[in-house]
Design a protein around this motif. Structure first.
Motif, PDB file in Angstrom:
ATOM      1  N   SER A  26      81.742  21.818  19.352  1.00 47.07           N
ATOM      2  CA  SER A  26      82.389  22.351  18.232  1.00 47.07           C
ATOM      3  C   SER A  26      81.477  22.270  17.027  1.00 47.07           C
ATOM      4  O   SER A  26      82.085  22.484  15.626  1.00 47.07           O
ATOM      5  CB  SER A  26      83.869  21.610  18.136  1.00 47.07           C
ATOM      6  OG  SER A  26      84.527  21.870  19.228  1.00 47.07           O
ATOM      7  N   ASN A  27      80.215  21.856  17.092  1.00 45.86           N
ATOM      8  CA  ASN A  27      79.611  21.578  15.807  1.00 45.86           C
ATOM      9  C   ASN A  27      79.945  20.565  14.820  1.00 45.86           C
ATOM     10  O   ASN A  27      79.926  20.787  13.703  1.00 45.86           O
ATOM     11  CB  ASN A  27      79.092  22.872  15.315  1.00 45.86           C
ATOM     12  CG  ASN A  27      78.623  23.940  15.955  1.00 45.86           C
ATOM     13  OD1 ASN A  27      77.318  23.650  16.855  1.00 45.86           O
ATOM     14  ND2 ASN A  27      79.025  25.116  16.269  1.00 45.86           N
ATOM     15  N   ALA A  28      80.812  19.706  15.476  1.00 43.84           N
ATOM     16  CA  ALA A  28      81.263  18.438  14.504  1.00 43.84           C
ATOM     17  C   ALA A  28      80.116  17.547  14.269  1.00 43.84           C
ATOM     18  O   ALA A  28      80.287  16.318  14.918  1.00 43.84           O
ATOM     19  CB  ALA A  28      82.732  18.082  14.971  1.00 43.84           C
ATOM     20  N   ALA A  29      79.182  17.829  13.607  1.00 43.47           N
ATOM     21  CA  ALA A  29      78.102  16.782  13.663  1.00 43.47           C
ATOM     22  C   ALA A  29      78.467  15.427  13.112  1.00 43.47           C
ATOM     23  O   ALA A  29      78.033  14.356  13.721  1.00 43.47           O
ATOM     24  CB  ALA A  29      76.878  17.390  12.736  1.00 43.47           C
ATOM     25  N   ASP A  30      79.216  15.003  12.231  1.00 55.27           N
ATOM     26  CA  ASP A  30      79.768  13.958  11.483  1.00 55.27           C
ATOM     27  C   ASP A  30      80.350  13.108  12.371  1.00 55.27           C
ATOM     28  O   ASP A  30      80.207  12.051  12.773  1.00 55.27           O
ATOM     29  CB  ASP A  30      80.232  14.144  10.213  1.00 55.27           C
ATOM     30  CG  ASP A  30      79.544  14.771   9.191  1.00 55.27           C
ATOM     31  OD1 ASP A  30      78.349  14.697   9.138  1.00 55.27           O
ATOM     32  OD2 ASP A  30      80.109  15.098   7.988  1.00 55.27           O
ATOM     33  N   LEU A  31      81.345  14.028  13.258  1.00 54.64           N
ATOM     34  CA  LEU A  31      82.224  13.432  14.273  1.00 54.64           C
ATOM     35  C   LEU A  31      81.156  12.655  15.332  1.00 54.64           C
ATOM     36  O   LEU A  31      81.443  11.681  15.960  1.00 54.64           O
ATOM     37  CB  LEU A  31      83.324  14.330  14.854  1.00 54.64           C
ATOM     38  CG  LEU A  31      84.236  13.833  15.903  1.00 54.64           C
ATOM     39  CD1 LEU A  31      84.883  12.604  15.758  1.00 54.64           C
ATOM     40  CD2 LEU A  31      85.229  14.995  16.167  1.00 54.64           C
ATOM     41  N   ALA A  32      80.532  13.676  15.885  1.00 57.50           N
ATOM     42  CA  ALA A  32      79.592  13.113  16.881  1.00 57.50           C
ATOM     43  C   ALA A  32      78.901  12.105  16.452  1.00 57.50           C
ATOM     44  O   ALA A  32      78.499  11.136  17.351  1.00 57.50           O
ATOM     45  CB  ALA A  32      78.593  14.339  17.270  1.00 57.50           C
ATOM     46  N   GLU A  33      78.266  11.875  15.453  1.00 57.71           N
ATOM     47  CA  GLU A  33      77.395  10.804  14.770  1.00 57.71           C
ATOM     48  C   GLU A  33      78.282   9.516  14.796  1.00 57.71           C
ATOM     49  O   GLU A  33      77.889   8.653  15.343  1.00 57.71           O
ATOM     50  CB  GLU A  33      76.964  11.034  13.585  1.00 57.71           C
ATOM     51  CG  GLU A  33      75.970   9.856  12.859  1.00 57.71           C
ATOM     52  CD  GLU A  33      75.641  10.212  11.546  1.00 57.71           C
ATOM     53  OE1 GLU A  33      74.864   9.401  11.177  1.00 57.71           O
ATOM     54  OE2 GLU A  33      75.687  11.417  11.164  1.00 57.71           O
ATOM     55  N   TRP A  34      79.564   9.618  14.268  1.00 55.09           N
ATOM     56  CA  TRP A  34      80.575   8.540  14.486  1.00 55.09           C
ATOM     57  C   TRP A  34      80.904   7.908  15.787  1.00 55.09           C
ATOM     58  O   TRP A  34      80.843   6.905  16.189  1.00 55.09           O
ATOM     59  CB  TRP A  34      81.962   8.946  13.832  1.00 55.09           C
ATOM     60  CG  TRP A  34      82.947   7.988  13.859  1.00 55.09           C
ATOM     61  CD1 TRP A  34      82.822   6.839  13.136  1.00 55.09           C
ATOM     62  CD2 TRP A  34      83.960   8.084  14.503  1.00 55.09           C
ATOM     63  NE1 TRP A  34      84.316   5.975  13.415  1.00 55.09           N
ATOM     64  CE2 TRP A  34      84.752   6.772  14.427  1.00 55.09           C
ATOM     65  CE3 TRP A  34      84.746   9.029  15.579  1.00 55.09           C
ATOM     66  CZ2 TRP A  34      86.080   6.680  15.120  1.00 55.09           C
ATOM     67  CZ3 TRP A  34      85.644   8.878  16.141  1.00 55.09           C
ATOM     68  CH2 TRP A  34      86.381   7.502  16.192  1.00 55.09           C
ATOM     69  N   LEU A  35      80.737   8.830  16.896  1.00 50.22           N
ATOM     70  CA  LEU A  35      81.083   8.619  18.266  1.00 50.22           C
ATOM     71  C   LEU A  35      80.005   8.036  18.784  1.00 50.22           C
ATOM     72  O   LEU A  35      80.158   7.079  19.451  1.00 50.22           O
ATOM     73  CB  LEU A  35      81.518   9.900  19.011  1.00 50.22           C
ATOM     74  CG  LEU A  35      82.756  10.610  18.915  1.00 50.22           C
ATOM     75  CD1 LEU A  35      82.789  12.012  19.301  1.00 50.22           C
ATOM     76  CD2 LEU A  35      84.134   9.814  19.311  1.00 50.22           C
ATOM     77  N   ARG A  36      78.778   8.502  18.652  1.00 54.23           N
ATOM     78  CA  ARG A  36      77.619   7.791  18.872  1.00 54.23           C
ATOM     79  C   ARG A  36      77.376   6.430  18.438  1.00 54.23           C
ATOM     80  O   ARG A  36      76.841   5.497  19.297  1.00 54.23           O
ATOM     81  CB  ARG A  36      76.344   8.571  18.344  1.00 54.23           C
ATOM     82  CG  ARG A  36      75.825   9.740  19.153  1.00 54.23           C
ATOM     83  CD  ARG A  36      75.244   9.241  20.505  1.00 54.23           C
ATOM     84  NE  ARG A  36      74.770  10.164  21.375  1.00 54.23           N
ATOM     85  CZ  ARG A  36      74.160  10.406  22.351  1.00 54.23           C
ATOM     86  NH1 ARG A  36      74.560   9.059  23.371  1.00 54.23           N
ATOM     87  NH2 ARG A  36      73.762  11.364  23.157  1.00 54.23           N
ATOM     88  N   GLY A  37      77.725   6.390  16.945  1.00 52.56           N
ATOM     89  CA  GLY A  37      77.898   4.705  16.675  1.00 52.56           C
ATOM     90  C   GLY A  37      78.906   4.014  17.183  1.00 52.56           C
ATOM     91  O   GLY A  37      78.473   2.553  17.357  1.00 52.56           O
ATOM     92  N   LEU A  38      79.893   4.244  17.984  1.00 55.53           N
ATOM     93  CA  LEU A  38      80.694   3.723  18.784  1.00 55.53           C
ATOM     94  C   LEU A  38      80.475   3.314  20.054  1.00 55.53           C
ATOM     95  O   LEU A  38      80.936   2.651  21.016  1.00 55.53           O
ATOM     96  CB  LEU A  38      82.294   4.287  18.725  1.00 55.53           C
ATOM     97  CG  LEU A  38      82.895   4.279  17.087  1.00 55.53           C
ATOM     98  CD1 LEU A  38      84.163   5.178  17.514  1.00 55.53           C
ATOM     99  CD2 LEU A  38      83.079   2.839  16.765  1.00 55.53           C
ATOM    100  N   GLY A  39      79.163   3.948  20.622  1.00 56.56           N
ATOM    101  CA  GLY A  39      78.931   3.946  22.049  1.00 56.56           C
ATOM    102  C   GLY A  39      79.038   5.154  23.060  1.00 56.56           C
ATOM    103  O   GLY A  39      79.131   5.121  24.239  1.00 56.56           O
ATOM    104  N   ALA A  40      79.475   6.253  22.339  1.00 64.57           N
ATOM    105  CA  ALA A  40      79.996   7.388  23.088  1.00 64.57           C
ATOM    106  C   ALA A  40      78.716   7.986  23.689  1.00 64.57           C
ATOM    107  O   ALA A  40      77.525   7.944  23.063  1.00 64.57           O
ATOM    108  CB  ALA A  40      80.516   8.444  22.200  1.00 64.57           C
ATOM    109  N   LYS A  41      79.012   8.390  24.883  1.00 64.70           N
ATOM    110  CA  LYS A  41      77.764   9.045  25.927  1.00 64.70           C
ATOM    111  C   LYS A  41      78.280  10.566  26.234  1.00 64.70           C
ATOM    112  O   LYS A  41      79.343  10.835  26.167  1.00 64.70           O
ATOM    113  CB  LYS A  41      77.597   8.271  26.917  1.00 64.70           C
ATOM    114  CG  LYS A  41      76.727   6.860  26.761  1.00 64.70           C
ATOM    115  CD  LYS A  41      76.757   6.213  27.711  1.00 64.70           C
ATOM    116  CE  LYS A  41      76.353   4.537  27.601  1.00 64.70           C
ATOM    117  NZ  LYS A  41      75.272   4.564  26.464  1.00 64.70           N
ATOM    118  N   SER A  42      77.118  11.317  26.443  1.00 65.22           N
ATOM    119  CA  SER A  42      77.458  12.700  27.134  1.00 65.22           C
ATOM    120  C   SER A  42      77.766  12.584  28.660  1.00 65.22           C
ATOM    121  O   SER A  42      77.501  11.475  29.279  1.00 65.22           O
ATOM    122  CB  SER A  42      76.297  13.400  27.014  1.00 65.22           C
ATOM    123  OG  SER A  42      75.388  12.989  27.865  1.00 65.22           O
ATOM    124  N   ALA A  43      78.341  13.541  29.225  1.00 65.69           N
ATOM    125  CA  ALA A  43      78.506  13.456  30.593  1.00 65.69           C
ATOM    126  C   ALA A  43      77.137  13.286  31.442  1.00 65.69           C
ATOM    127  O   ALA A  43      77.342  12.620  32.450  1.00 65.69           O
ATOM    128  CB  ALA A  43      79.410  15.010  31.031  1.00 65.69           C
TER     129      ALA A  43
END
Length: 260
Positions: free
Chosen positions: A239-256
């Motif tokens: 969805s091109n939500a770059a700031d949200l993706a960066e925030w998720l990464r900071g929490l440890g989020a991963k791709s499938a």
């Protein structure tokens, strides 16, 4: 209701008039050909024809990508001539023209269909057999989704999350339950937690505040959606939500792919 082959000269002409916004020609053909407005066009491409699929002229006017020239005037002409606003697509799903207008984010046509009696809660979507709102949210057609809710469409927690409707989300957790519709459809053998699904949808909608709210309520950060195999991080990136993706990464989020 007559069926007309897509190769029929009249069908070719009326489809062209609809897609090019030639309203005078459309009105003339409707006036000169009794029953044309309620006819069904058998397929539009070869693959559809081989499967026996058919659609109405209103479906053609609201077909993807929508927003054809003079589309509102075209739809008005069809409705005035007697087109059935709640007609169903005949094929692997049974979507109405309102489903298709919602899937194209075509607000003007959506308003016109609803004003002419279209069923805002019509089932049959390609998304779990659901409503036009289900299609709008799933296909990221945000203006249409908000407009449907303005018109009174019932919505569930996952819709509210995708649209960032924090007041509705808070009311839900305060005990005022929203609609119990799920994006995976009825009868799923093991439905995932609704908070996690709503969190994924918030990321799909680029709604960080909604995502934060749901993560505080124990949503699974790295859940892989059953419908497209994406994690919340993948959905945010799509969805091109770059700031949200960066925030998720900071929490440890991963791709499938990383979890695979």
């Amino acid at each position: 209701m007559p069926f007309v082959s897509k190769d029929n000269p009249l069908a070719v002409s009326v489809i062209k008039a609809i897609r090019t916004g030639d309203v005078p020609s459309l009105r003339r053909m409707l006036a000169e050909n009794s029953g044309l407005v309620t006819s069904r066009i058998a397929g539009i491409n070869d693959e559809c024809s081989s499967k026996g699929e058919s659609r109405t002229l209103l479906h053609i006017a609201t077909d993807w990508p929508g927003h054809f020239p003079n589309n509102a005037a075209t739809v008005a002409a069809l409705i005035e001539a007697g087109a059935e606003v709640n007609a169903r697509f005949n094929g692997p799903h049974s979507e109405t023209p309102l489903h298709w207008a919602a899937s194209c984010d075509d607000i003007e046509v959506l308003d016109m269909l609803l004003g002419s009696g279209a069923d805002i809660e019509a089932p049959g979507a390609v998304i779990a057999g659901g409503t036009p709102l289900d299609d709008a949210v799933a296909f990221a057609q945000w203006r249409a989704a908000h407009r449907l809710i303005e018109h009174g469409a019932r919505f569930a927690l996952w819709h509210a999350a995708a649209l960032g409707l924090l007041d509705a989300m808070e009311a839900h957790f305060a005990g005022i339950s929203l609609s119990q519709r799920y994006p995976w459809g009825a009868g799923h053998p093991s439905p995932p937690d609704e908070v996690t699904v709503a969190f994924w949808c918030a990321c799909h909608g680029g709604q960080q505040h909604a995502a934060e709210y749901l993560l505080d309520r124990k949503a699974d950060l790295n859940w892989i959606a059953v419908w497209d195999g994406l994690t919340p991080l993948d959905a945010a990136k799509r969805s091109n939500a770059a700031d949200l993706a960066e925030w998720l990464r900071g929490l440890g989020a991963k791709s499938a792919k990383e979890l695979g």
